[in-house]
Write a protein that holds these residues in place. Structure first.
Motif, PDB file in Angstrom:
ATOM      1  N   ILE A  75       2.308  30.597  64.325  1.00 31.03           N
ATOM      2  CA  ILE A  75       3.074  30.664  63.066  1.00 31.03           C
ATOM      3  C   ILE A  75       4.562  30.635  63.366  1.00 31.03           C
ATOM      4  O   ILE A  75       5.336  29.962  62.679  1.00 31.03           O
ATOM      5  CB  ILE A  75       2.709  31.930  62.266  1.00 31.03           C
ATOM      6  N   TYR A  86       5.431  24.740  58.472  1.00 32.18           N
ATOM      7  CA  TYR A  86       5.320  26.157  58.107  1.00 32.18           C
ATOM      8  C   TYR A  86       4.668  26.330  56.739  1.00 32.18           C
ATOM      9  O   TYR A  86       3.696  27.076  56.574  1.00 32.18           O
ATOM     10  CB  TYR A  86       6.709  26.786  58.133  1.00 32.18           C
ATOM     11  N   TYR A  89       0.985  25.071  56.510  1.00 31.65           N
ATOM     12  CA  TYR A  89       0.022  26.052  57.016  1.00 31.65           C
ATOM     13  C   TYR A  89      -0.216  27.159  55.990  1.00 31.65           C
ATOM     14  O   TYR A  89      -1.361  27.598  55.792  1.00 31.65           O
ATOM     15  CB  TYR A  89       0.504  26.669  58.332  1.00 31.65           C
ATOM     16  N   VAL A 208      -4.614  29.410  65.169  1.00 29.25           N
ATOM     17  CA  VAL A 208      -3.551  30.370  64.845  1.00 29.25           C
ATOM     18  C   VAL A 208      -4.047  31.790  65.080  1.00 29.25           C
ATOM     19  O   VAL A 208      -3.345  32.627  65.658  1.00 29.25           O
ATOM     20  CB  VAL A 208      -3.077  30.196  63.388  1.00 29.25           C
ATOM     21  N   LEU A 316       3.468  36.112  58.328  1.00 33.45           N
ATOM     22  CA  LEU A 316       4.055  34.948  57.668  1.00 33.45           C
ATOM     23  C   LEU A 316       5.548  35.085  57.394  1.00 33.45           C
ATOM     24  O   LEU A 316       6.312  34.146  57.614  1.00 33.45           O
ATOM     25  CB  LEU A 316       3.320  34.663  56.354  1.00 33.45           C
TER      26      LEU A 316
END
Length: 422
Positions: A75, A86, A89, A208, A316
Motif C-alpha cells: 500500500i 493507490y 487499490y 497486499v 490506507l
C-alpha cells in the motif's frame, strides 16, 4: 558451521506469513470452486487450475519480496507510485471486501451446521463464527493468528491427502475417465472457468495482505525478513495452497463427476451433499473426516480474511507512518474495522444466504477482473526505483512475469466478451 545453523534458524523464524496466505487461499476457491470444477467437468479443467496457479505466482510473490526488500508494504508502494494505483487499490478493496467476507463466512456456516447439527440457521452460525474469529484476533493478535494457521494448514493438508488416497482406492477413476465432460465453449462454462481462475488459489489482492503480514512478522521478531527468507516462506504457503487445491479438484473428479448430482444454492444443503457424496463413495466412516477437513478449510479462510481487511483499512490513510502515536491510531482503526466489516457482511448474508454460489461466482469474477491491474502495479513496484536493484527480479523472471500478465489480460478479454457481447 555455526553461522550456517544461525542462518537456517533466522529463515525458520521468518516463516509464518506464508501459512497465513495458505490459510486465506484454502477456502471457497478450493472447497467450492475446485470441487465444482472436478465434479462438473472432470479432468478436463486441470489445465485451468494449473494456469491459474502459475499465472498469479509472480505477482503474489512480489508482495513479500517488496516488503523484505524495502521494509514497507505494498500500500505504501502504491501511494508513492501515484494517485491512480493507490485509489484503484482502494476501490478494488472496498468493492469486494464485504462480499468476499460474506461468501467465505456463509460456506463455513453451512459446514458448521453439517458437522455439529445444532439446527441453527446459516445466519446464526455466521454470527458465531465471525464473533469467535474476532475474539481470537483481538486477544491473540498477530502471534495467535500465526500459530493457529500453522496448525490448521498442516492438519488440513494431511486430512485432504488421506481423503484423496482413499478416493483413488475406491475405484472411481474408470467412471471419471469414461464420463463425457460438457462443452467448455458455452457462456456458462466460460463464466465458471473465469470465476474458478478468479479465486484459484487466491485473489491477487492477497499480495497486499502478505506484504503487511511479512512486515508485521519483522516487527514481532524484531529483525528484517531477508529476501531469501521471504521467498522460502512464500513458496511454503503458495505451493501448499496450490497442492491442496489440486487435492480438492481430484476429490471432485473422483467422487462426484458422473454421479448425476447437481449442487444446491443453499449453503447447508450444499455442505450436506458434499459430505454425503464422499460418504457414499468412500464409506460412511469417512464422513467425519471430510466434514472436519472441509470445516477447517473454511474456518482458516474466515480467520485470515477477518484479520486481513481491517489491517488493510488501518494502513490506507498513512501507510508510511510508524511513530508510536500513529501505530496506536492504526490499532484503533483495526479494532473498529474488525467489527464494522463483519457486521456489514452479515447484513449481506441476511438477504442473500439462499444463493451463496451466485455470491461466490460474483465475488470471484470481480477479483479476476481486477487481477491485471494489481499484477501490473506489483510488477512496476519490484522493477522500479522504489526497490533496491539487488532485490529486483532478473531478466528471465521479468519475461515470465510479463507472459503471466498477458494470460491474465487475455482471459479478462474473453470473460468480458462472453459476459457482455454474447
Amino acid at each position: 558451521m555455526k553461522q550456517n545453523h544461525s542462518s537456517k534458524t533466522s529463515i525458520l523464524k521468518t516463516i509464518g506469513p506464508g501459512f497465513l496466505l495458505a490459510g486465506a487461499a484454502i477456502g471457497v476457491s478450493h472447497l467450492v470452486q475446485a470441487t465444482r470444477a472436478g465434479a462438473d467437468y472432470g479432468f478436463i479443467l486441470f489445465w485451468v487450475l494449473l494456469l491459474a496457479c502459475i499465472s498469479k505466482y509472480p505477482f503474489l510473490e512480489f508482495g513479500p519480496r517488496f516488503a523484505a526488500g524495502t521494509g514497507r508494504h505494498l500500500i505504501s508502494g502504491y501511494k508513492r507510485m501515484g494517485k491512480f494505483p493507490y485509489w484503484a487499490y482502494i476501490v478494488i478493496t472496498l468493492g469486494s471486501m464485504f462480499i468476499i467476507q460474506a461468501a467465505v463466512t456463509i460456506v463455513t456456516a453451512g459446514l458448521a451446521e453439517r458437522l455439529f447439527k445444532f439446527g441453527w440457521s446459516p445466519f446464526i452460525w455466521s454470527f458465531i463464527i465471525l464473533g469467535s474469529c474476532i475474539a481470537l484476533l483481538l486477544i491473540g493478535k498477530y502471534p495467535g493468528l500465526d500459530k493457529s494457521m500453522k496448525i490448521i494448514v498442516t492438519f488440513l493438508a494431511v486430512a485432504t491427502l488421506a481423503a484423496v488416497i482413499m478416493a483413488f482406492g475406491a475405484g472411481t477413476v474408470g467412471r471419471a475417465l469414461e464420463t463425457r465432460p460438457p462443452s467448455l465453449w458455452t457462456t456458462a462454462s466460460i463464466g465458471f472457468m473465469i470465476a474458478f481462475m478468479g479465486w484459484m488459489p487466491i485473489p491477487l489482492d492477497a499480495s497486499v495482505w502478505h506484504s503487511i503480514w511479512t512486515r508485521e512478522k519483522s516487527l514481532q521478531t524484531k529483525q528484517q525478513v531477508s529476501i531469501k527468507g521471504a521467498f522460502i516462506d512464500f513458496n511454503v504457503g503458495y505451493l501448499s495452497a496450490a497442492f491442496i487445491g489440486l487435492l480438492f479438484f481430484l476429490l471432485g473428479v473422483l467422487v462426484m463427476f458422473g454421479s448425476g448430482t447437481s449442487f444446491s444454492n443453499n449453503s447447508i444443503e450444499f455442505s450436506a451433499q458434499l459430505v454425503d457424496l464422499y460418504g457414499r463413495t468412500l464409506g460412511n466412516w469417512s464422513k467425519p473426516l471430510i466434514a472436519v477437513a472441509a470445516f477447517i478449510t473454511m474456518l482458516s479462510t474466515v480467520l485470515t480474511v477477518t484479520d486481513a481487511y481491517p489491517r488493510v483499512i488501518s494502513e490506507l490513510k498513512h501507510p508510511e507512518r510508524d511513530r508510536t502515536e500513529e501505530v496506536k491510531n492504526k490499532w484503533r482503526i483495526y479494532k473498529y474495522s474488525i467489527f464494522i466489516i463483519p457486521a456489514l457482511s452479515l447484513s449481506i448474508l441476511y438477504f442473500l444466504s439462499g444463493s451463496f454460489t451466485i455470491l461466490v461466482d460474483f465475488a470471484a469474477g470481480l477479483s479476476f477482473l481486477s487481477a491485471p491491474f494489481l499484477a501490473w502495479f506489483n510488477y512496476q513496484l519490484v522493477t522500479g526505483e522504489q526497490m533496491p536493484l539487488k532485490f529486483q527480479p532478473g531478466k528471465n523472471y521479468r519475461i515470465f512475469s510479463l507472459l503471466c500478465l498477458l494470460c491474465l489480460v487475455i482471459f479478462n478479454i474473453i470473460y468480458l466478451y462472453y459476459t457482455f457481447l454474447l
